[in-house]
Each structure stands twice: as C-alpha cells, then as structure tokens.
Scaffold this motif. Structure first.
Motif, PDB file in Angstrom:
ATOM      1  N   SER A  10       0.834  -1.210   0.000  1.00 50.49           N
ATOM      2  CA  SER A  10       0.000   0.000   0.000  1.00 50.49           C
ATOM      3  C   SER A  10       0.868   1.258   0.000  1.00 50.49           C
ATOM      4  O   SER A  10       0.529   2.236  -0.655  1.00 50.49           O
ATOM      5  N   ASP A  11       1.993   1.222   0.702  1.00 50.45           N
ATOM      6  CA  ASP A  11       2.878   2.384   0.700  1.00 50.45           C
ATOM      7  C   ASP A  11       3.541   2.573  -0.659  1.00 50.45           C
ATOM      8  O   ASP A  11       3.751   3.702  -1.107  1.00 50.45           O
ATOM      9  N   ARG A  12       3.850   1.482  -1.340  1.00 46.35           N
ATOM     10  CA  ARG A  12       4.428   1.596  -2.685  1.00 46.35           C
ATOM     11  C   ARG A  12       3.401   2.151  -3.665  1.00 46.35           C
ATOM     12  O   ARG A  12       3.743   2.936  -4.541  1.00 46.35           O
ATOM     13  N   VAL A  13       2.150   1.738  -3.518  1.00 49.19           N
ATOM     14  CA  VAL A  13       1.090   2.277  -4.378  1.00 49.19           C
ATOM     15  C   VAL A  13       0.944   3.770  -4.132  1.00 49.19           C
ATOM     16  O   VAL A  13       0.843   4.567  -5.073  1.00 49.19           O
ATOM     17  N   ILE A  14       0.944   4.151  -2.854  1.00 51.18           N
ATOM     18  CA  ILE A  14       0.815   5.574  -2.514  1.00 51.18           C
ATOM     19  C   ILE A  14       2.013   6.359  -3.025  1.00 51.18           C
ATOM     20  O   ILE A  14       1.864   7.472  -3.551  1.00 51.18           O
ATOM     21  N   ALA A  15       3.213   5.785  -2.927  1.00 49.89           N
ATOM     22  CA  ALA A  15       4.405   6.463  -3.452  1.00 49.89           C
ATOM     23  C   ALA A  15       4.281   6.650  -4.961  1.00 49.89           C
ATOM     24  O   ALA A  15       4.671   7.699  -5.499  1.00 49.89           O
ATOM     25  N   GLY A  16       3.723   5.655  -5.650  1.00 51.11           N
ATOM     26  CA  GLY A  16       3.502   5.787  -7.089  1.00 51.11           C
ATOM     27  C   GLY A  16       2.497   6.875  -7.419  1.00 51.11           C
ATOM     28  O   GLY A  16       2.689   7.651  -8.355  1.00 51.11           O
ATOM     29  N   LEU A  17       1.422   6.942  -6.633  1.00 48.47           N
ATOM     30  CA  LEU A  17       0.430   8.009  -6.828  1.00 48.47           C
ATOM     31  C   LEU A  17       1.060   9.374  -6.583  1.00 48.47           C
ATOM     32  O   LEU A  17       0.778  10.338  -7.302  1.00 48.47           O
ATOM     33  N   HIS A  18       1.926   9.439  -5.571  1.00 50.63           N
ATOM     34  CA  HIS A  18       2.610  10.698  -5.253  1.00 50.63           C
ATOM     35  C   HIS A  18       3.484  11.140  -6.420  1.00 50.63           C
ATOM     36  O   HIS A  18       3.430  12.307  -6.841  1.00 50.63           O
ATOM     37  N   ARG A  19       4.284  10.214  -6.966  1.00 51.31           N
ATOM     38  CA  ARG A  19       5.141  10.556  -8.110  1.00 51.31           C
ATOM     39  C   ARG A  19       4.307  10.983  -9.309  1.00 51.31           C
ATOM     40  O   ARG A  19       4.631  11.950 -10.003  1.00 51.31           O
ATOM     41  N   GLU A  20       3.218  10.261  -9.553  1.00 55.20           N
ATOM     42  CA  GLU A  20       2.350  10.605 -10.681  1.00 55.20           C
ATOM     43  C   GLU A  20       1.716  11.979 -10.490  1.00 55.20           C
ATOM     44  O   GLU A  20       1.624  12.770 -11.439  1.00 55.20           O
ATOM     45  N   ALA A  21       1.288  12.285  -9.280  1.00 54.19           N
ATOM     46  CA  ALA A  21       0.684  13.592  -9.003  1.00 54.19           C
ATOM     47  C   ALA A  21       1.703  14.715  -9.196  1.00 54.19           C
ATOM     48  O   ALA A  21       1.365  15.770  -9.747  1.00 54.19           O
ATOM     49  N   LEU A  22       2.938  14.489  -8.755  1.00 51.88           N
ATOM     50  CA  LEU A  22       3.980  15.514  -8.945  1.00 51.88           C
ATOM     51  C   LEU A  22       4.247  15.751 -10.430  1.00 51.88           C
ATOM     52  O   LEU A  22       4.350  16.903 -10.872  1.00 51.88           O
ATOM     53  N   ALA A  23       4.348  14.676 -11.193  1.00 51.95           N
ATOM     54  CA  ALA A  23       4.609  14.814 -12.629  1.00 51.95           C
ATOM     55  C   ALA A  23       3.434  15.489 -13.343  1.00 51.95           C
ATOM     56  O   ALA A  23       3.638  16.377 -14.187  1.00 51.95           O
ATOM     57  N   LEU A  24       2.219  15.100 -12.984  1.00 56.98           N
ATOM     58  CA  LEU A  24       1.039  15.696 -13.611  1.00 56.98           C
ATOM     59  C   LEU A  24       0.903  17.166 -13.222  1.00 56.98           C
ATOM     60  O   LEU A  24       0.509  18.006 -14.047  1.00 56.98           O
ATOM     61  N   GLN A  25       1.274  17.505 -11.986  1.00 49.45           N
ATOM     62  CA  GLN A  25       1.242  18.902 -11.556  1.00 49.45           C
ATOM     63  C   GLN A  25       2.204  19.740 -12.399  1.00 49.45           C
ATOM     64  O   GLN A  25       1.866  20.847 -12.817  1.00 49.45           O
ATOM     65  N   GLU A  26       3.378  19.188 -12.676  1.00 45.34           N
ATOM     66  CA  GLU A  26       4.348  19.897 -13.535  1.00 45.34           C
ATOM     67  C   GLU A  26       3.785  20.101 -14.940  1.00 45.34           C
ATOM     68  O   GLU A  26       3.921  21.173 -15.517  1.00 45.34           O
ATOM     69  N   GLU A  27       3.152  19.061 -15.487  1.00 41.81           N
ATOM     70  CA  GLU A  27       2.547  19.171 -16.820  1.00 41.81           C
ATOM     71  C   GLU A  27       1.455  20.228 -16.842  1.00 41.81           C
ATOM     72  O   GLU A  27       1.364  21.029 -17.778  1.00 41.81           O
ATOM     73  N   CYS A  28       0.612  20.216 -15.818  1.00 43.32           N
ATOM     74  CA  CYS A  28      -0.480  21.202 -15.733  1.00 43.32           C
ATOM     75  C   CYS A  28       0.083  22.615 -15.632  1.00 43.32           C
ATOM     76  O   CYS A  28      -0.403  23.525 -16.318  1.00 43.32           O
ATOM     77  N   ASN A  29       1.088  22.796 -14.783  1.00 47.97           N
ATOM     78  CA  ASN A  29       1.690  24.126 -14.643  1.00 47.97           C
ATOM     79  C   ASN A  29       2.255  24.609 -15.975  1.00 47.97           C
ATOM     80  O   ASN A  29       2.057  25.764 -16.363  1.00 47.97           O
ATOM     81  N   ALA A  30       2.967  23.729 -16.679  1.00 43.07           N
ATOM     82  CA  ALA A  30       3.563  24.115 -17.957  1.00 43.07           C
ATOM     83  C   ALA A  30       2.490  24.492 -18.969  1.00 43.07           C
ATOM     84  O   ALA A  30       2.627  25.490 -19.685  1.00 43.07           O
ATOM     85  N   TYR A  31       1.419  23.718 -19.019  1.00 37.71           N
ATOM     86  CA  TYR A  31       0.373  23.993 -20.006  1.00 37.71           C
ATOM     87  C   TYR A  31      -0.453  25.216 -19.629  1.00 37.71           C
ATOM     88  O   TYR A  31      -0.607  26.138 -20.425  1.00 37.71           O
ATOM     89  N   PHE A  32      -1.016  25.213 -18.416  1.00 42.12           N
ATOM     90  CA  PHE A  32      -1.950  26.277 -18.047  1.00 42.12           C
ATOM     91  C   PHE A  32      -1.254  27.622 -17.848  1.00 42.12           C
ATOM     92  O   PHE A  32      -1.869  28.662 -18.047  1.00 42.12           O
TER      93      PHE A  32
END
Length: 146
Positions: A10-32
């Motif tokens: 469960s912690d590895r899944v959460i760590a994966g979600l965390h990494r994905e959220a950070l990467a998606l946040q960067e993409e959103c910032n760059a686009y918007f």
C-alpha cells in the motif's frame, strides 16, 4: 550484505500516486501557465473562464493528492490515527460534459487529474476499483430471441 528496506504494497502504491501527481502537476503548470496560451486564444471568453476555473480545480486536486501521499511516500510509517487525522480532502468536482468542450490538451490534463484523484480516493478508503467493462459479457444477460 546490506539491508534493503522494502515498503509495504500500500505504501508503494501511494508512493507511485505521489510521483504521478507531482509529474502531472508539472505538466499542468507548464500547459496552463504557458504552453496553453495559443489554445486560449482560439476559444470564446466563456470557454476561457471555464478553462481558468478547471485549471484551478485540477491543481487543487493534484495538490490534495500530493499532500495526502507525501508522508507515506517519504517512508513515514503509517499509524492507525494518521488515517483519521490525514484523510484525502474532498476535491472540487468537474463537469465532464463541459470539460469536453475545452481544447484537447486541457481536457486531457483535467481528466487525468480527476482520474488520479479518484484512484487516490479508492486507496485512501480501501475501496476496490470498479471492474472493467466487458461488453461481450453483457450478452449473457440478453434473452434469446426466437
């Protein structure tokens, strides 16, 4: 031999979600904040306002996932009381139908933030993912035509 620390699943899944959220946040910032300017010039004022509001909602969803997942992604051991103290905060909802009218890149980023937030919510509450749709299996429920 060096000791290797392995996080529970469960912690590895959460760590994966965390990494994905950070990467998606960067993409959103760059686009918007920049790359999407050309797209904004080709839509109506109403669509620009919708886009601005949805960009804020997407950012809010992602920041809530990041804040919720950060302690466990950093390896901080989860305790029973942590779940009660740090639930995943309710995020603003997006009207998927209205979002469909936005430029494709904006729509993809917004819907990706919705999907990520929903997956994090299922992990946070221990709710299993809905079963994938299987159209052929639906044929079993049809009555035989005579």
């Amino acid at each position: 031999m060096a000791s290797v620390s392995v996080l529970p699943l469960s912690d590895r899944v959460i760590a994966g979600l965390h990494r994905e959220a950070l990467a998606l946040q960067e993409e959103c910032n760059a686009y918007f904040a920049g790359d999407g300017a050309a797209d904004r010039q080709h839509v109506s004022i109403r669509a620009q306002l919708l886009l601005a509001g949805e960009a804020l909602k997407a950012g809010t969803r992602l920041m809530q996932v990041i804040a919720w997942a950060a302690p466990r992604a950093a390896g901080v051991p989860a305790r029973q009381e942590d779940a009660a103290v740090r639930p995943l905060v309710q995020a603003p909802e997006s009207d998927v139908e209205r979002v469909g009218a936005l430029p494709s890149r904006a729509r993809d980023l917004i819907l990706a933030s919705v999907d990520l937030y929903q997956r994090a919510g299922r992990v946070a509450t221990g709710t299993p993912a809905p079963p994938p749709s299987n159209p052929p299996r639906g044929l079993f429920s049809l009555e035989r035509v005579r």
